[in-house]
Design a protein around this motif. Structure first.
Motif, PDB file in Angstrom:
ATOM      1  N   ARG A  81      -7.181  -9.983   3.293  1.00  0.00           N
ATOM      2  CA  ARG A  81      -6.640 -10.100   1.930  1.00  0.00           C
ATOM      3  C   ARG A  81      -6.281  -8.697   1.468  1.00  0.00           C
ATOM      4  O   ARG A  81      -7.166  -7.821   1.404  1.00  0.00           O
ATOM      5  CB  ARG A  81      -7.685 -10.690   0.995  1.00  0.00           C
ATOM      6  N   ILE A  82      -5.022  -8.484   1.186  1.00  0.00           N
ATOM      7  CA  ILE A  82      -4.572  -7.133   0.824  1.00  0.00           C
ATOM      8  C   ILE A  82      -3.881  -7.171  -0.539  1.00  0.00           C
ATOM      9  O   ILE A  82      -3.020  -8.019  -0.787  1.00  0.00           O
ATOM     10  CB  ILE A  82      -3.604  -6.567   1.891  1.00  0.00           C
ATOM     11  N   ILE A  83      -4.291  -6.269  -1.380  1.00  0.00           N
ATOM     12  CA  ILE A  83      -3.677  -6.172  -2.713  1.00  0.00           C
ATOM     13  C   ILE A  83      -2.717  -4.995  -2.716  1.00  0.00           C
ATOM     14  O   ILE A  83      -3.091  -3.884  -2.317  1.00  0.00           O
ATOM     15  CB  ILE A  83      -4.734  -5.955  -3.811  1.00  0.00           C
ATOM     16  N   TYR A  87       7.391 -10.653   6.142  1.00  0.00           N
ATOM     17  CA  TYR A  87       6.207  -9.781   6.029  1.00  0.00           C
ATOM     18  C   TYR A  87       4.994 -10.673   5.790  1.00  0.00           C
ATOM     19  O   TYR A  87       5.130 -11.802   5.309  1.00  0.00           O
ATOM     20  CB  TYR A  87       6.392  -8.684   4.983  1.00  0.00           C
ATOM     21  N   PRO A  88       3.815 -10.181   6.155  1.00  0.00           N
ATOM     22  CA  PRO A  88       2.642 -11.062   6.201  1.00  0.00           C
ATOM     23  C   PRO A  88       2.295 -11.681   4.848  1.00  0.00           C
ATOM     24  O   PRO A  88       2.463 -11.040   3.796  1.00  0.00           O
ATOM     25  CB  PRO A  88       1.512 -10.137   6.654  1.00  0.00           C
ATOM     26  N   ALA A  89       1.804 -12.868   4.909  1.00  0.00           N
ATOM     27  CA  ALA A  89       1.414 -13.585   3.693  1.00  0.00           C
ATOM     28  C   ALA A  89       0.124 -13.035   3.101  1.00  0.00           C
ATOM     29  O   ALA A  89      -0.297 -13.422   2.015  1.00  0.00           O
ATOM     30  CB  ALA A  89       1.237 -15.068   4.019  1.00  0.00           C
ATOM     31  N   SER A  90      -0.505 -12.107   3.857  1.00  0.00           N
ATOM     32  CA  SER A  90      -1.781 -11.555   3.392  1.00  0.00           C
ATOM     33  C   SER A  90      -1.615 -10.647   2.180  1.00  0.00           C
ATOM     34  O   SER A  90      -2.583 -10.301   1.524  1.00  0.00           O
ATOM     35  CB  SER A  90      -2.417 -10.768   4.541  1.00  0.00           C
ATOM     36  N   ALA A  99       4.066  -3.429   4.651  1.00  0.00           N
ATOM     37  CA  ALA A  99       3.202  -4.616   4.581  1.00  0.00           C
ATOM     38  C   ALA A  99       2.629  -4.927   5.962  1.00  0.00           C
ATOM     39  O   ALA A  99       1.432  -5.232   6.110  1.00  0.00           O
ATOM     40  CB  ALA A  99       4.000  -5.809   4.046  1.00  0.00           C
ATOM     41  N   ASN A 100       3.470  -4.817   6.982  1.00  0.00           N
ATOM     42  CA  ASN A 100       3.005  -5.074   8.358  1.00  0.00           C
ATOM     43  C   ASN A 100       1.998  -4.012   8.802  1.00  0.00           C
ATOM     44  O   ASN A 100       0.962  -4.330   9.378  1.00  0.00           O
ATOM     45  CB  ASN A 100       4.202  -5.087   9.330  1.00  0.00           C
ATOM     46  N   GLU A 101       2.351  -2.769   8.511  1.00  0.00           N
ATOM     47  CA  GLU A 101       1.518  -1.645   8.935  1.00  0.00           C
ATOM     48  C   GLU A 101       0.109  -1.774   8.345  1.00  0.00           C
ATOM     49  O   GLU A 101      -0.900  -1.626   9.028  1.00  0.00           O
ATOM     50  CB  GLU A 101       2.197  -0.369   8.438  1.00  0.00           C
ATOM     51  N   MET A 102       0.081  -2.082   7.041  1.00  0.00           N
ATOM     52  CA  MET A 102      -1.198  -2.168   6.340  1.00  0.00           C
ATOM     53  C   MET A 102      -2.002  -3.370   6.863  1.00  0.00           C
ATOM     54  O   MET A 102      -3.215  -3.294   7.042  1.00  0.00           O
ATOM     55  CB  MET A 102      -0.913  -2.282   4.842  1.00  0.00           C
TER      56      MET A 102
END
Lengths: 317, 148, 222
Positions: B7-9, B31-34, B119-122
């Protein structure tokens, strides 16, 4: 207390040998011994025996660089017992006015006659950087205090005492410190406070020192205090560079660094430089003596003094 | 671990990252749904405690995305944001959460692909780090509860 | 202002390890201005402590409050209910505030979250420097408005010492030599000759050395 000693019909403030030598117009030579970091006086005794005929007095340092060592009072007594003439250093870093006065009384009772008053290196440079410092009084106030005890027979509080300590009072000065005008003014202040002889910080830059001396002379200070030029014999290029870069109040000309770098034998060059420096410094008007500080190279003193032509030390009857 | 979806904010500045996200969308970039985005009027609006609170409330990773340095609409907001992020990174290290879970990025509104890349990198970084120690503790308690 | 710096979190956490309900109290005075103990820092500290304890599997509840000042009984009184509800109180005030809380609420454990450092001011945003030693007998009139007691590493009254080089103190090259500053200032004002006078020894009984000090204004006593 008897009257101050007299000689040649002249009144002396103290029984100090240094005072008599200066009064006779002798060119005075002093040196320095740093006590051991242990409960032994072996090195002090050794250096005293080795060098006592080559100088008129040994400074005995008071926890120099804020590193704990055998105390300067004890060290001074060891020098005395072995036939040397101690100049007890006293700093304001570790004692308040109560301890300072008490130590002065004690030192005098043990036969010490010369005291050198300093502020003291800050404890952050030493082996106990987390220590609390004192600095209750400063070096100039210390000079004035020693004089007050001697000449007014009073303690700092004003209380009178019967058996006063009669010290010959020394102080230090840093000719290359900043700002220059303030340095001469501060020297004058030390003289006014009661300093009778001054040992300067080590000098490598003779020209700059000569300039400072000219300021000292124009202020008439050379007539009121005996100025001794400081010399440090340096063993190596590294030591010389270290002093140039890290020690406040020391100015080393580049030529000297180059000369040392080119030397085949740096120790020999170091001795030669010290001998030359002494030769030049003693010829500057107003310089009344040389203070040689062979920092952890005490054994070199006899050779340097001899080569500088200062070996035959005067004798006081 | 491969099934772990972090889960990323992402705290995104309205003037750059938030618009870049729109652009990424219209460019149909994946980009990821996270990533959960929170819009800020400027990255300089970020406060130390907002970053910490994100972690406290379950984030595995957090990042702040502001304008390119020198291009802040409010002159220095993104510079301030970076300093706060650096400060909170140290705090997260001290707290045992890990400063690596927090990052500051700079981009412009025209950088749709860069937005997706960040977004992908994180997501990759946090996936490699695993769940936040707070979430581990949390899932552990839940599991214990289920077992009982 | 009084300048304080927050203690390491681990030290604060260790001191509250047995508590479940923690009240974190800030101060709206000096420590708010020096950005170490105001409302913002209270929130950050409370969140940090909760995170730390949650991570360790021993979660805590926190309550927060930032008083106008912690060094005034009237404000400290207002905390009574919140203190009552807490197991322990963490104070982000200076040492004075911590003691005021401890005196008012003797049954509660009061934990300091700050190391109170010095009396000083801001030299630029984010940098604070010491300016006053609280010596109890101000000599700034004689020293050009520059205090040698606090700004000289050796508190020398007849400076500078031999450790002054290039206008800097040898103890720290970032620190200007107080006596170089004093000299410069007095010279600017044409008063440098005064430095030729020996500054007398200081009466330290007026400072902390005389024991804890008290100041009484009879005319305002109630």
């Amino acid at each position: 207390m008897s009257d101050p000693a007299t000689q040649d019909g002249r009144k002396f403030t103290t029984e100090s040998k240094l005072e008599k030598l200066f009064a006779r117009g002798e060119f005075v030579v002093t040196s320095e011994i740093g006590p051991q970091k242990g409960a032994s006086a072996d090195s002090i005794i050794h250096h005293t025996a080795e060098s006592k005929t080559y100088c008129d007095g040994f400074n005995i340092t008071d926890n120099q660089s804020a590193v704990v060592r055998l105390s300067s009072i004890a060290g001074a007594v060891h020098i005395l017992r072995h036939g040397g003439n101690p100049i007890m250093q006293m700093t304001c870093r570790d004692r308040n006015r109560i301890a300072i006065q008490s130590d002065l009384l004690g030192a005098y009772s043990l036969g010490i006659r010369d005291v050198l008053c300093l502020s003291g290196d800050h404890q952050s440079f030493g082996n106990h950087p987390s220590a609390k410092n004192v600095f209750d009084i400063d070096s100039i106030q210390l000079i004035a205090l020693v004089k007050m005890m001697r000449d007014e027979k009073r303690m700092l509080s004003g209380e009178e005492m019967k058996d006063e300590p009669r010290f010959y009072i020394g102080a230090v000065e840093s000719p290359f410190g900043d700002p220059l005008e303030l340095r001469v003014m501060r020297l004058a202040k030390k003289v006014r406070a009661g300093a009778q002889f001054i040992q300067t910080q080590a000098i490598f830059d003779v020209e700059q020192f000569a300039h400072w001396m000219s300021l000292v002379r124009s202020a008439g200070l050379d007539q009121r205090v005996n100025i001794m030029a400081g010399v440090i014999p340096v063993k190596s290029l590294r030591a010389l560079k270290y002093m140039k870069e890290n020690v406040a109040g020391i100015s080393v000309p580049d030529e000297l660094i180059e000369r040392m770098a080119k030397a085949e034998n740096q120790q020999e060059e170091g001795k030669a430089i010290a001998v030359e420096l002494i030769g030049k410094l003693r010829n500057i008007a107003g310089v009344k003596g040389i203070h040689i500080m062979p920092v952890s190279w005490e054994a070199v003193l006899p050779e340097i003094v001899t080569r500088a032509g200062l070996h035959a030390r005067p004798v006081i009857d | 671990m491969s099934t772990f979806e972090p889960r990323i904010i992402a705290f995104c500045c309205y003037y750059c990252a938030y618009s870049a996200a729109d652009l990424a969308g219209s460019m149909r970039l994946q980009y990821p749904a996270s990533i959960r985005m929170i819009e800020l009027p400027c990255s300089g609006k970020i406060e130390h405690n907002m970053l910490l609170t994100a972690f406290e409330e379950g984030a595995d990773g957090v990042y702040v995305a502001g304008c390119m340095e020198g291009d802040c609409h409010y002159l220095k907001g993104n510079i301030r944001a970076r300093k706060r992020v650096e400060y909170v990174k140290k705090l997260l290290d001290e707290l045992g959460i890990g400063g690596d879970r927090l990052e500051m990025f700079n981009l412009s509104s025209a950088m749709g692909p860069r937005f997706a890349e960040i977004a992908n990198e994180m997501t990759e970084r946090i996936r490699a780090l695993g769940p936040s120690p707070l979430n581990k503790a949390h899932s552990q308690t839940e599991k214990d509860g289920e077992d009982a | 202002m009084i300048v304080a710096e927050q203690k390491p979190l681990t030290e604060i956490a260790e001191n509250i390890k047995d508590a479940q309900k923690v009240l974190v109290v800030g101060c709206g005075g000096c420590v708010t201005v020096c950005l170490s103990g105001g409302q913002k820092e209270v929130d950050i500290l409370a969140t940090s402590l909760r995170i730390l304890r949650k991570k360790d599997g021993t979660p805590i509840d926190t309550a927060t409050e930032t008083l106008e000042r912690q060094c005034d009984k009237e404000y400290v009184d207002k905390l009574a209910e919140k203190v009552q509800a807490a197991d322990c109180v963490v104070s982000l005030a200076c040492g004075v505030g911590v003691q005021y809380l401890a005196e008012r609420y003797p049954d509660k454990v009061i934990i300091p979250a700050q190391n109170t450092k010095f009396i000083g001011g801001t030299t630029e945003h984010g940098i604070w420097e010491e300016r006053c030693a609280l010596c109890g007998e101000c000599i700034l009139a004689q020293t050009g408005g520059i205090c040698p007691i606090i700004r000289c590493s050796k508190s020398i009254l007849n400076g500078p010492c031999g450790g002054s080089q290039g206008g800097k103190c040898e103890v720290n090259p970032d620190t200007p030599c107080a006596w170089t500053l004093i000299y410069g200032q007095l010279k600017r004002q044409g008063r440098e000759a005064a430095l030729g006078e020996i500054f007398p020894v200081k009466d330290w009984s007026k400072a902390r050395d005389g024991g804890p000090r008290k100041y009484v204004r009879e005319d305002v006593l109630l």
